[in-house]
Motif scaffolding. Structure first.
Motif, mmCIF file in Angstrom:
data_model
loop_
_atom_site.group_PDB
_atom_site.id
_atom_site.type_symbol
_atom_site.label_atom_id
_atom_site.label_comp_id
_atom_site.label_asym_id
_atom_site.label_seq_id
_atom_site.Cartn_x
_atom_site.Cartn_y
_atom_site.Cartn_z
ATOM 1 N N GLU A 160 0.839 -1.212 0.000
ATOM 2 C CA GLU A 160 0.000 0.000 0.000
ATOM 3 C C GLU A 160 0.873 1.260 0.000
ATOM 4 N N ASP A 161 1.938 1.245 0.796
ATOM 5 C CA ASP A 161 2.853 2.391 0.802
ATOM 6 C C ASP A 161 3.490 2.589 -0.564
ATOM 7 N N TRP A 163 2.204 1.731 -3.481
ATOM 8 C CA TRP A 163 1.198 2.299 -4.386
ATOM 9 C C TRP A 163 0.930 3.765 -4.075
ATOM 10 N N GLN A 164 0.939 4.121 -2.781
ATOM 11 C CA GLN A 164 0.722 5.519 -2.403
ATOM 12 C C GLN A 164 1.828 6.412 -2.965
ATOM 13 N N ARG A 165 3.064 5.928 -2.887
ATOM 14 C CA ARG A 165 4.178 6.706 -3.461
ATOM 15 C C ARG A 165 4.022 6.864 -4.962
ATOM 16 N N LEU A 167 1.163 6.833 -6.565
ATOM 17 C CA LEU A 167 0.057 7.776 -6.771
ATOM 18 C C LEU A 167 0.510 9.216 -6.577
ATOM 19 N N ASP A 168 1.321 9.443 -5.546
ATOM 20 C CA ASP A 168 1.828 10.799 -5.303
ATOM 21 C C ASP A 168 2.665 11.283 -6.479
ATOM 22 N N THR A 171 0.276 12.084 -9.308
ATOM 23 C CA THR A 171 -0.458 13.323 -9.017
ATOM 24 C C THR A 171 0.403 14.549 -9.268
#
Length: 488
Positions: A160-161, A163-165, A167-168, A171
């Protein structure tokens, strides 16, 4: 509890476990795999491997449950048969010996029946179970499951971390692209001043409503500054205008549009003078001193047709003077800042003319023109206590000498300036001065601008321009009439 104690004492012995190697192999396999799962957890296997481990743990637990269930089912079956056998023996003994047996003899027979019970279990292949070993196996298996689940949770959190990176990063990349797009679009807009129909008013315009409004507002601000610079020069120029007799303003006329003019005048006298302050359909959009501007939102086929109504009270001028300067084309350019040029297409009578005028273009909106009949009338009061009413009606008409062209968008209008003069009697025998007069003004405008301008832009411009026009025009009339005889 009886079966549990027997299993721990008799069937949990070493010789018993050796006779039942299958259970030992199950226990040893479980314990061994639990150790393997712990080491694999430390090594950090993937989620699929951890899932396979949990499947194995599940199989082990299921086999344990099945083994226990079979054991207890066999025990229950053996107990049931033993009870039937004892009942039969008791019945036979009672037939042979009617007297009651001693407690010791009874217990001896009962112990014998229990020996028969376990012999029966042995003959059926149901061996004793090492409950202590099974308990150790169960604890190790559940501990392995919990450890594996914990490891899976850690892996999921790490994923999850990750994927979050990602996504950031995406973005941030999108934000930079959008900023670059806006910059490029801004550069294109600057170039569009030199041409480019895609950046002008139209159904396929590339300009959104906010950008459209900003461009229109900037253009209007520039026009206001130019108007302020030229205002002093205009005020110095004196343009005398002829004043027809009062009888001319009171007559209906005999031209071909006379009945239409009379219809418009009566309509405005009936409906335009009505108070709209308490009507929920009318919105108060501007209030500055004595001036109030109302609007009723109306759209037709996406075009804004908002009727507008303004009320004002101006000191020192009469209704005749206000309507005269509003109608007289000789002074039109002195106070009208939006008109580029105009000409009288036809003079119908002394108080009615047909005017064609083009308005200054405000980029990116298209240029507008309008062809309208303008008539000025004096409506006599029904009784001596009521004031006379002066009115100027401007409404669109058609004329062969002013056909619509592709250069401008033809707008349709229905406008009325309605004025009444209130007089406060001076003290003593003094003559009436301009300090004793007040003009009540009602201004109504129904405009169909045509074209493809955004509705929000049209409403915002109307809210800005109409009050400004009314203040500018009434100030002009006060300036022109100051020091001159009062024209009632």
């Amino acid at each position: 509890m009886l079966f549990m104690r027997r299993a721990e004492s008799g069937y949990g012995s070493e010789s018993s476990l050796r006779r039942h190697g299958s259970m030992l192999s199950l226990t040893s396999a479980t314990s061994g795999y639990s150790a393997t799962s712990t080491s694999s957890f430390k090594k950090g296997h993937s989620l699929r491997e951890k899932l396979a481990e949990m499947e194995t743990f599940r199989d082990i637990l299921c086999r344990q449950v099945d083994t226990l269930q079979k054991y207890f089912d066999a025990c229950a079956d053996a107990v049931s048969k033993d009870e039937l056998q004892r009942d039969k023996i008791v019945e036979d003994d009672e037939d042979d010996f009617p007297t009651t047996r001693s407690d010791g003899e009874f217990l001896h027979n009962h112990n014998g029946s229990r020996e028969k019970l376990f012999q029966s279990l042995s003959t059926k292949g149901i061996n004793g179970i090492d409950f202590k070993g099974e308990a150790i196996t169960f604890k190790a298996t559940t501990a392995g499951i919990l450890a594996t689940l914990s490891h899976c949770i850690d892996l999921m959190m790490k994923r999850e971390d990750s994927w979050q990176r990602r996504l950031d990063k995406e973005t941030e990349k999108r934000r930079r692209i959008e900023e670059a797009y806006k910059t490029a679009l801004s550069e294109l807009k600057k170039k569009s001043h030199f041409g480019g129909p895609d950046y002008e008013e139209g159904p396929n315009s590339l300009i959104n409503e906010d950008e459209f409004f900003d461009a229109v507002e900037a253009a209007l601000d520039r026009q206001d500054k130019i108007e302020e610079q030229t205002h002093t020069e205009k005020s110095r120029v004196h343009r005398p205008s002829p004043m027809p007799s009062a009888d001319v303003y009171s007559t209906m006329g005999t031209h071909r549009f006379a009945e239409k003019v009379e219809e418009m005048v009566q309509s405005h006298m009936t409906y335009s003078l009505q108070d709209v302050g308490g009507d929920a359909n009318w919105q108060l959009v501007v209030e500055e001193g004595e001036m109030k501007v109302y609007r009723r939102e109306v759209e037709e086929n996406g075009i804004v047709l908002d009727p507008l109504k303004a009320t004002h009270a101006v000191k020192g001028v009469t209704g005749h003077e206000v309507c005269h300067y509003f109608w007289d084309t000789n002074v039109r350019n002195d106070w009208e800042t939006t008109v580029e040029n105009f000409n009288i297409v036809e003079t119908l009578s002394d108080n009615a003319i047909i005017v064609y005028q083009t308005h200054k273009r405000v980029w990116p909106a298209s240029q507008r023109d309008v062809l309208y009949l303008s008539a000025i009338r004096k409506i006599l009061a029904n009784n001596e206590n009521d004031p006379d009413t002066w009115i100027v009606c401007n409404f669109s008409v058609d004329h062969d000498n002013a056909q619509p062209s592709s250069r401008c968008v033809r707008a349709k209008i229905n406008i009325a300036m309605i004025c009444q003069t209130l007089v406060s009697p001076p003290e003593g025998d003094r003559a009436i001065s301009r300090d004793n007069i007040l003009c009540k003004i009602t201004y109504v405008a129904n405009v169909n601008p045509g074209g493809w301008a955004p509705a929000s832009v049209l409403r915002a411009v109307a809210k800005r321009e109409y009050p400004k026009f009314l203040k500018r025009f009434t100030s002009y009339v006060q300036e022109k009439t100051a020091g001159k005889p009062i024209l009632f």
